[in-house]
Design a protein around this motif. Structure first.
Motif, mmCIF file in Angstrom:
data_model
loop_
_atom_site.group_PDB
_atom_site.id
_atom_site.type_symbol
_atom_site.label_atom_id
_atom_site.label_comp_id
_atom_site.label_asym_id
_atom_site.label_seq_id
_atom_site.Cartn_x
_atom_site.Cartn_y
_atom_site.Cartn_z
ATOM 1 N N LEU A 59 0.851 -1.308 0.095
ATOM 2 C CA LEU A 59 0.113 -0.108 -0.099
ATOM 3 C C LEU A 59 0.961 1.301 -0.131
ATOM 4 C CD1 LEU A 59 -2.839 -1.139 2.535
ATOM 5 C CD2 LEU A 59 -3.023 -0.909 -0.062
ATOM 6 N N LEU A 60 1.880 1.447 1.071
ATOM 7 C CA LEU A 60 2.464 2.688 1.038
ATOM 8 C C LEU A 60 3.407 2.925 -0.048
ATOM 9 C CD1 LEU A 60 3.172 3.335 4.907
ATOM 10 C CD2 LEU A 60 1.700 4.634 3.597
ATOM 11 N N ALA A 61 4.270 1.598 -0.322
ATOM 12 C CA ALA A 61 5.413 1.993 -1.271
ATOM 13 C C ALA A 61 4.682 2.099 -2.624
ATOM 14 C CB ALA A 61 6.013 0.523 -1.399
ATOM 15 N N PRO A 62 3.454 1.526 -3.095
ATOM 16 C CA PRO A 62 3.092 1.908 -4.292
ATOM 17 C C PRO A 62 2.388 3.526 -4.422
ATOM 18 C CG PRO A 62 2.402 -0.149 -3.941
ATOM 19 C CD PRO A 62 3.016 0.500 -2.730
ATOM 20 N N ALA A 63 1.963 3.910 -3.214
ATOM 21 C CA ALA A 63 1.223 5.327 -2.927
ATOM 22 C C ALA A 63 2.457 6.227 -3.058
ATOM 23 C CB ALA A 63 0.611 5.351 -1.715
ATOM 24 N N GLU A 65 5.270 5.739 -4.705
ATOM 25 C CA GLU A 65 5.802 6.048 -6.261
ATOM 26 C C GLU A 65 4.850 6.706 -6.999
ATOM 27 O OE1 GLU A 65 6.734 2.387 -9.659
ATOM 28 O OE2 GLU A 65 6.369 1.712 -7.512
ATOM 29 N N MET A 66 3.381 6.369 -6.840
ATOM 30 C CA MET A 66 2.597 7.369 -7.774
ATOM 31 C C MET A 66 2.607 8.501 -7.669
ATOM 32 S SD MET A 66 -0.987 4.843 -7.281
ATOM 33 C CE MET A 66 -0.996 3.019 -7.717
ATOM 34 N N ALA A 67 2.791 9.026 -6.363
ATOM 35 C CA ALA A 67 2.928 10.448 -6.126
ATOM 36 C C ALA A 67 4.131 11.060 -6.585
ATOM 37 C CB ALA A 67 2.856 10.653 -4.407
ATOM 38 N N THR A 68 5.416 10.353 -6.737
ATOM 39 C CA THR A 68 6.563 10.835 -7.349
ATOM 40 C C THR A 68 6.603 10.682 -8.497
ATOM 41 O OG1 THR A 68 7.720 10.036 -5.124
ATOM 42 C CG2 THR A 68 9.109 10.376 -7.276
ATOM 43 N N SER A 69 6.100 9.473 -9.476
ATOM 44 C CA SER A 69 5.947 9.726 -10.792
ATOM 45 C C SER A 69 4.881 10.609 -11.357
ATOM 46 C CB SER A 69 5.665 8.140 -11.121
ATOM 47 O OG SER A 69 4.383 7.821 -10.746
ATOM 48 N N SER A 70 3.822 10.964 -10.745
ATOM 49 C CA SER A 70 3.137 11.801 -11.300
ATOM 50 C C SER A 70 3.739 13.313 -11.791
ATOM 51 C CB SER A 70 1.773 12.065 -10.285
ATOM 52 O OG SER A 70 2.134 12.902 -9.154
ATOM 53 N N GLY A 71 4.703 13.847 -10.841
ATOM 54 C CA GLY A 71 5.312 14.901 -11.206
ATOM 55 C C GLY A 71 4.629 16.044 -10.754
ATOM 56 N N GLY A 72 3.264 15.993 -10.320
ATOM 57 C CA GLY A 72 2.769 17.093 -9.733
ATOM 58 C C GLY A 72 2.980 17.589 -8.324
ATOM 59 N N ALA A 165 4.823 0.627 -11.700
ATOM 60 C CA ALA A 165 5.761 -0.585 -11.722
ATOM 61 C C ALA A 165 5.509 -1.295 -10.356
ATOM 62 C CB ALA A 165 6.980 -0.228 -11.854
ATOM 63 N N SER A 166 5.118 -0.966 -9.405
ATOM 64 C CA SER A 166 5.081 -1.777 -8.094
ATOM 65 C C SER A 166 3.682 -2.087 -7.923
ATOM 66 C CB SER A 166 5.646 -0.816 -6.881
ATOM 67 O OG SER A 166 4.696 0.225 -6.702
ATOM 68 N N ALA A 167 2.786 -1.532 -8.358
ATOM 69 C CA ALA A 167 1.322 -1.831 -8.404
ATOM 70 C C ALA A 167 0.903 -2.560 -9.426
ATOM 71 C CB ALA A 167 0.448 -0.611 -8.562
ATOM 72 N N THR A 168 1.205 -4.154 -8.952
ATOM 73 C CA THR A 168 1.266 -5.347 -9.839
ATOM 74 C C THR A 168 -0.293 -6.131 -9.445
ATOM 75 O OG1 THR A 168 2.727 -6.678 -8.800
ATOM 76 C CG2 THR A 168 3.404 -5.138 -10.493
ATOM 77 N N GLU A 230 -8.947 8.011 -10.524
ATOM 78 C CA GLU A 230 -7.377 7.642 -10.669
ATOM 79 C C GLU A 230 -6.535 8.586 -9.914
ATOM 80 O OE1 GLU A 230 -4.030 6.360 -13.824
ATOM 81 O OE2 GLU A 230 -6.194 5.773 -14.102
ATOM 82 N N PRO A 231 -6.692 9.815 -9.881
ATOM 83 C CA PRO A 231 -5.911 10.719 -9.301
ATOM 84 C C PRO A 231 -5.738 10.632 -7.788
ATOM 85 C CG PRO A 231 -7.108 11.873 -10.967
ATOM 86 C CD PRO A 231 -7.673 10.697 -10.858
ATOM 87 N N LEU A 232 -6.837 9.972 -7.182
ATOM 88 C CA LEU A 232 -7.010 10.032 -5.870
ATOM 89 C C LEU A 232 -6.121 8.689 -5.120
ATOM 90 C CD1 LEU A 232 -10.700 10.708 -5.173
ATOM 91 C CD2 LEU A 232 -8.623 12.108 -4.921
ATOM 92 N N LEU A 233 -5.605 7.951 -6.324
ATOM 93 C CA LEU A 233 -5.078 6.565 -5.728
ATOM 94 C C LEU A 233 -3.771 6.819 -4.842
ATOM 95 C CD1 LEU A 233 -4.273 4.586 -8.971
ATOM 96 C CD2 LEU A 233 -5.470 3.718 -6.674
ATOM 97 N N PRO A 234 -3.043 7.722 -4.821
ATOM 98 C CA PRO A 234 -1.929 7.956 -3.710
ATOM 99 C C PRO A 234 -2.765 7.971 -2.270
ATOM 100 C CG PRO A 234 -1.224 9.000 -5.704
ATOM 101 C CD PRO A 234 -2.677 8.505 -5.824
ATOM 102 N N TYR A 235 -3.713 8.693 -2.326
ATOM 103 C CA TYR A 235 -4.406 9.184 -1.230
ATOM 104 C C TYR A 235 -5.157 7.735 -0.614
ATOM 105 C CZ TYR A 235 -3.838 14.161 -2.401
ATOM 106 O OH TYR A 235 -3.176 15.394 -2.400
ATOM 107 N N ALA A 236 -5.762 7.303 -1.414
ATOM 108 C CA ALA A 236 -6.463 5.954 -1.093
ATOM 109 C C ALA A 236 -5.658 4.937 -0.555
ATOM 110 C CB ALA A 236 -7.213 5.554 -2.342
ATOM 111 N N LEU A 237 -4.628 4.513 -1.318
ATOM 112 C CA LEU A 237 -3.676 3.657 -0.850
ATOM 113 C C LEU A 237 -3.151 3.879 0.354
ATOM 114 C CD1 LEU A 237 -1.479 3.020 -4.039
ATOM 115 C CD2 LEU A 237 -2.706 1.321 -2.770
ATOM 116 N N ALA A 238 -2.905 5.108 0.624
ATOM 117 C CA ALA A 238 -2.186 5.473 2.008
ATOM 118 C C ALA A 238 -3.274 5.639 2.992
ATOM 119 C CB ALA A 238 -1.681 6.932 1.881
ATOM 120 N N PHE A 239 -4.349 5.835 2.654
ATOM 121 C CA PHE A 239 -5.758 5.855 3.508
ATOM 122 C C PHE A 239 -5.982 4.460 4.181
ATOM 123 C CE2 PHE A 239 -9.927 5.254 4.539
ATOM 124 C CZ PHE A 239 -10.422 6.356 5.225
ATOM 125 N N ALA A 240 -5.796 3.455 3.215
ATOM 126 C CA ALA A 240 -5.912 1.907 3.538
ATOM 127 C C ALA A 240 -4.877 1.705 4.666
ATOM 128 C CB ALA A 240 -6.004 1.245 2.417
#
Length: 284
Positions: A59-63, A65-72, A165-168, A230-240
């Protein structure tokens, strides 16, 4: 959990598996007596270790990675993860405070099924098990937001597949397997005290497996939510992850230490962490 199906179908299959593991754990009430507390405490410690490892690697590692790769977010890539993690913990905390006041504990028998403290129960030959103090003072544990957060974690995990890449599929499958493993002692943690409080073996089992019924609903909701937003994914993974870690710290670990089996529970936690880490890294 079959690869190639939609995230919602995967989440439903995954949470049916975790519910089944809860029922399997509850079924141990037919084998063990309510006095075998060391088995329960060791199992709860193992479950805590599994949940802690799953909350990071699945959960946290993919979150992050998503936040970092988004560039925002730039240098503040930690921000959505920190916010989601904190909100997840706050959700479980508020559920603890609000559920007894929203009618969740109005049925004494259901309240007993959701509350694991044997000190709150006593036998009554004529009336069956009763509470030692008013229902409004119950601290609802397993049935409240604990299994809800775990079902949500499985749904979010499958909804996030192939987003980084880590969210498989393998990581989401491993998360479901890990939560299923830790649900096994949680089912026993509901049914065993109920048996000691005077419930029949079958009724104790029924309420034990019933505590996991919320997981498929939460899993489907989590998968739908991340697929549609989909933009909420880092929040959702970290929430869980935050919800799961709060349950570990506030419920499972204290419960495993309350009867003097703290060392056993601690080493069982280490074992559970290593097992889940190996599962996630080795098979992910």
């Amino acid at each position: 959990m079959l690869q190639g199906h939609s995230p919602v179908s995967q989440a439903l299959l995954g949470t049916f598996f975790t519910w089944g593991m809860t029922a399997a754990g509850a079924a141990l009430v037919f084998v063990f007596s309510s006095g075998q507390r060391r088995i329960l405490d060791g199992s709860l410690g193992f479950a805590a270790g599994v949940m802690l490892a799953a909350s990071y690697w699945s959960l946290l590692a993919p979150a992050v990675e998503m936040a970092t790769s988004s560039g925002g977010f730039g240098a503040l890539a930690f921000f959505p993860v920190a916010v989601g993690f904190t909100l997840g913990a706050a959700f479980v905390y508020l559920a603890d405070l609000l559920m007894p006041h929203q009618g969740a504990a109005e049925d004494p028998q259901m309240a007993l099924a959701l509350n694991l403290d044997p000190a709150l129960m006593k036998k009554s030959d004529a009336e069956g098990p009763r509470l030692l103090f008013p229902e409004s003072e119950l601290s609802i544990r397993i049935g409240r937001a604990g299994l809800l957060s775990e079902g949500l974690a499985v749904g979010v995990g499958f909804g996030a597949v192939e987003k980084t890449a880590s969210a498989t599929f393998e990581s989401a499958r491993n998360l479901a397997i890990g939560i299923g493993i830790q649900n096994f002692p949680e089912g026993l943690a509901v049914s065993l005290p109920l048996r000691g409080a005077g419930f029949s073996t079958w009724r104790a089992f029924w309420y034990g497996q019933l505590s996991g019924m919320v997981e498929p609903l939460a899993g489907v909701f989590g998968a739908f939510a991340v697929v549609l937003a989909e933009p909420l994914l880092p929040y959702a993974l970290a929430f869980a992850a935050g919800a799961m870690v709060y349950v570990i710290m506030d419920d499972i670990i204290p419960e495993a230490h309350v009867s003097g089996n703290g060392k056993l529970a601690s080493w069982a936690s280490i074992l559970g962490f290593v097992v889940m880490m190996s599962l996630d890294v080795g098979l992910g």
